[in-house]
Design a protein around this motif. Structure first.
Motif, PDB file in Angstrom:
ATOM      1  N   ALA A 262      -4.157   1.959  -6.068  1.00 16.23           N
ATOM      2  CA  ALA A 262      -4.188   0.773  -5.204  1.00 16.23           C
ATOM      3  C   ALA A 262      -3.011   0.779  -4.242  1.00 16.23           C
ATOM      4  O   ALA A 262      -1.878   1.042  -4.630  1.00 16.23           O
ATOM      5  N   ASN A 263      -3.311   0.499  -2.972  1.00 14.42           N
ATOM      6  CA  ASN A 263      -2.270   0.389  -1.954  1.00 14.42           C
ATOM      7  C   ASN A 263      -2.708  -0.640  -0.929  1.00 14.42           C
ATOM      8  O   ASN A 263      -3.894  -0.901  -0.746  1.00 14.42           O
ATOM      9  N   ARG A 264      -1.734  -1.238  -0.285  1.00 12.60           N
ATOM     10  CA  ARG A 264      -2.003  -2.339   0.635  1.00 12.60           C
ATOM     11  C   ARG A 264      -2.899  -1.927   1.800  1.00 12.60           C
ATOM     12  O   ARG A 264      -3.792  -2.663   2.194  1.00 12.60           O
ATOM     13  N   GLU A 265      -2.663  -0.761   2.358  1.00 13.05           N
ATOM     14  CA  GLU A 265      -3.447  -0.325   3.519  1.00 13.05           C
ATOM     15  C   GLU A 265      -4.932  -0.237   3.206  1.00 13.05           C
ATOM     16  O   GLU A 265      -5.763  -0.708   3.994  1.00 13.05           O
ATOM     17  N   ASP A 266      -5.287   0.364   2.085  1.00 17.68           N
ATOM     18  CA  ASP A 266      -6.693   0.467   1.705  1.00 17.68           C
ATOM     19  C   ASP A 266      -7.311  -0.904   1.457  1.00 17.68           C
ATOM     20  O   ASP A 266      -8.436  -1.171   1.885  1.00 17.68           O
ATOM     21  N   VAL A 267      -6.574  -1.755   0.752  1.00 16.74           N
ATOM     22  CA  VAL A 267      -7.090  -3.096   0.446  1.00 16.74           C
ATOM     23  C   VAL A 267      -7.277  -3.898   1.731  1.00 16.74           C
ATOM     24  O   VAL A 267      -8.309  -4.546   1.925  1.00 16.74           O
ATOM     25  N   GLU A 268      -6.321  -3.829   2.624  1.00 15.30           N
ATOM     26  CA  GLU A 268      -6.447  -4.540   3.899  1.00 15.30           C
ATOM     27  C   GLU A 268      -7.611  -4.007   4.720  1.00 15.30           C
ATOM     28  O   GLU A 268      -8.393  -4.780   5.284  1.00 15.30           O
ATOM     29  N   ASN A 269      -7.759  -2.703   4.785  1.00 17.14           N
ATOM     30  CA  ASN A 269      -8.855  -2.101   5.534  1.00 17.14           C
ATOM     31  C   ASN A 269     -10.204  -2.553   4.983  1.00 17.14           C
ATOM     32  O   ASN A 269     -11.089  -2.978   5.739  1.00 17.14           O
TER      33      ASN A 269
END
Length: 72
Positions: free
Chosen positions: A40-47
């Motif tokens: 899990a990472n912020r960039e993937d979740v935001e995208n």
């Protein structure tokens, strides 16, 4: 890999204004990937969240996903 996946706790701003049905759907899809080894990472979740909320189409979502992986 973290033992607990709590995307809404880690990045609450990404879930602001979303109803519980949409939040749950996003978390369930990403939890499935997490169980398969995705970190899990912020960039993937935001995208993914932006895509689900209609910020952009599938083509742009995929372009951004590839860019995230390329930058890693």
């Amino acid at each position: 890999m973290s033992k607990i996946l709590d995307l809404q706790l880690w990045w609450p701003e990404l879930f602001e204004g979303l109803d519980s049905r949409i939040r749950n759907a996003i978390v369930q899809v990403l939890a499935s990937s997490w169980h398969e080894g995705w970190e899990a990472n912020r960039e993937d979740v935001e995208n993914f969240t932006d895509f689900i909320c209609g910020e952009y189409d599938r083509e742009e979502y995929l372009r951004r996903a590839v860019a995230i992986v390329s930058d890693s």
